[in-house]
Design a protein around this motif. Structure first.
Motif, PDB file in Angstrom:
ATOM      1  N   ARG A 175      -8.029  -2.187  -3.107  1.00  0.00           N
ATOM      2  CA  ARG A 175      -7.119  -1.759  -2.034  1.00  0.00           C
ATOM      3  C   ARG A 175      -7.067  -2.824  -0.948  1.00  0.00           C
ATOM      4  NH1 ARG A 175      -4.696   2.895  -0.692  1.00  0.00           N
ATOM      5  NH2 ARG A 175      -4.030   3.141   1.466  1.00  0.00           N
ATOM      6  N   TYR A 189       2.122   1.834  -3.583  1.00  0.00           N
ATOM      7  CA  TYR A 189       1.083   2.303  -4.500  1.00  0.00           C
ATOM      8  C   TYR A 189       0.652   3.725  -4.159  1.00  0.00           C
ATOM      9  CZ  TYR A 189       0.215  -2.020  -7.115  1.00  0.00           C
ATOM     10  OH  TYR A 189       0.322  -3.100  -7.967  1.00  0.00           O
ATOM     11  N   ASP A 190       0.508   4.025  -2.882  1.00  0.00           N
ATOM     12  CA  ASP A 190       0.037   5.350  -2.478  1.00  0.00           C
ATOM     13  C   ASP A 190       1.037   6.446  -2.814  1.00  0.00           C
ATOM     14  OD1 ASP A 190      -2.312   4.304  -1.507  1.00  0.00           O
ATOM     15  OD2 ASP A 190      -1.677   4.285   0.600  1.00  0.00           O
ATOM     16  N   ARG A 191       2.275   6.083  -2.995  1.00  0.00           N
ATOM     17  CA  ARG A 191       3.297   7.092  -3.308  1.00  0.00           C
ATOM     18  C   ARG A 191       3.052   7.741  -4.667  1.00  0.00           C
ATOM     19  NH1 ARG A 191       8.350   8.562  -1.539  1.00  0.00           N
ATOM     20  NH2 ARG A 191       9.936   9.072  -3.096  1.00  0.00           N
ATOM     21  N   LEU A 224       0.820  -1.201   0.000  1.00  0.00           N
ATOM     22  CA  LEU A 224       0.000   0.000   0.000  1.00  0.00           C
ATOM     23  C   LEU A 224       0.859   1.259   0.000  1.00  0.00           C
ATOM     24  CD1 LEU A 224      -2.929  -0.852   2.444  1.00  0.00           C
ATOM     25  CD2 LEU A 224      -2.926  -0.881  -0.056  1.00  0.00           C
ATOM     26  N   SER A 250      -9.641   2.540 -11.043  1.00  0.00           N
ATOM     27  CA  SER A 250      -8.551   3.435 -10.630  1.00  0.00           C
ATOM     28  C   SER A 250      -7.752   3.992 -11.802  1.00  0.00           C
ATOM     29  CB  SER A 250      -7.601   2.691  -9.687  1.00  0.00           C
ATOM     30  OG  SER A 250      -8.269   2.294  -8.515  1.00  0.00           O
ATOM     31  N   GLU A 285      -8.437   2.594  -4.382  1.00  0.00           N
ATOM     32  CA  GLU A 285      -9.491   2.545  -3.382  1.00  0.00           C
ATOM     33  C   GLU A 285     -10.363   1.306  -3.607  1.00  0.00           C
ATOM     34  OE1 GLU A 285      -9.462   4.457  -0.925  1.00  0.00           O
ATOM     35  OE2 GLU A 285      -8.253   6.164  -1.566  1.00  0.00           O
ATOM     36  N   THR A 321      -3.666   6.511  -6.606  1.00  0.00           N
ATOM     37  CA  THR A 321      -4.725   6.270  -5.648  1.00  0.00           C
ATOM     38  C   THR A 321      -5.407   4.952  -5.970  1.00  0.00           C
ATOM     39  OG1 THR A 321      -5.133   8.641  -5.374  1.00  0.00           O
ATOM     40  CG2 THR A 321      -6.871   7.133  -4.672  1.00  0.00           C
TER      41      THR A 321
END
Length: 227
Positions: free
Chosen positions: A53, A42-44, A39, A189, A49, A47
């Motif tokens: 996620r 990926y969040d870097r 996570l 996404s 969701e 997005t």
């Protein structure tokens, strides 16, 4: 997960150290660390969701749908405690800094198509943001290519989100992956970018040639068939 803290903050111009890593299958006790790492990676850059996620956060779910979930573990040969926990004759013993899911046709995560364009691949490649740019991603890709060749595969096919530009640069410039916009699919996404890598000279004769590129990528539900 708290990222590993370096002994000292590198100064501008300092060489980036390349750690020695050991690639191995994930163990059940690694799951929480691997999920948090995934996570964070990926969040870097984008997005993610919803249900996907939750899927990324739980690597034990990925184990059920692929040939192998691999991790990149730092080697710590000078750390006696780490060496004891790793076991006799075992490399590694340091923190887990990357992961990838290796898939083959028949795996749930292979995401079958009516006309498959490959016979091995990988999914969910993630590197701890604290260790980016140090060869961890390359070590994981190398491990997947080696597994594919050992399995007799002729072509690797991968799906990567369109906003993962850093990963695309690695795949194309270092390994020679080719974009397949005719196979792109749209996820909630964003667009899933398809890339392929021939592993043998026979590969172009074994798989369908690139087709026409649609004006808009189709939705994954209309393209990918569940196993």
């Amino acid at each position: 997960m708290t990222p590993p803290v370096p002994d000292r903050v590198p100064a501008p111009g300092d060489p980036v150290p390349v750690p020695s890593v050991h690639i191995r299958p994930m163990r059940p006790q690694d799951a929480a660390q691997v999920g948090a790492l995934t996570l964070a990676a990926y969040d870097r850059y984008g997005t993610i969701e919803g249900d996907y996620r939750d899927f990324l956060a739980d690597p034990l779910r990925r184990v059920e749908g692929c040939t192998a979930v691999l991790v990149a573990e730092l080697d710590r040969p000078d750390d006696p405690a780490a060496a004891r926990s790793a076991g006799p004759g075992t490399a590694g013993g340091g923190p887990i800094v990357g992961t990838v899911s290796y898939v083959e046709p028949g795996d749930a995560q292979w995401e079958d198509r009516p006309e498959p364009a490959g016979d091995a691949g990988f999914r969910v490649l993630a590197v701890d943001p604290a260790y980016e740019g140090r060869g961890i991603g390359s070590a994981l890709v190398d491990a997947c290519i080696a597994r594919a060749r050992n399995a007799g595969a002729h072509r690797l096919l991968i799906i990567s989100m369109e906003w993962m530009h850093r990963a695309h640069a690695l795949y194309v410039s270092r390994y020679g992956f080719e974009r397949r916009p005719d196979l792109d699919v749209r996820f909630p996404s964003g667009v899933g970018v398809i890339l392929s890598l021939d592993l043998t000279p026979e590969a172009p004769r074994r798989f369908p040639p690139p087709g026409p590129v649609p004006d808009e990528p189709p939705w994954y539900e209309d393209v990918l068939e569940p196993s």
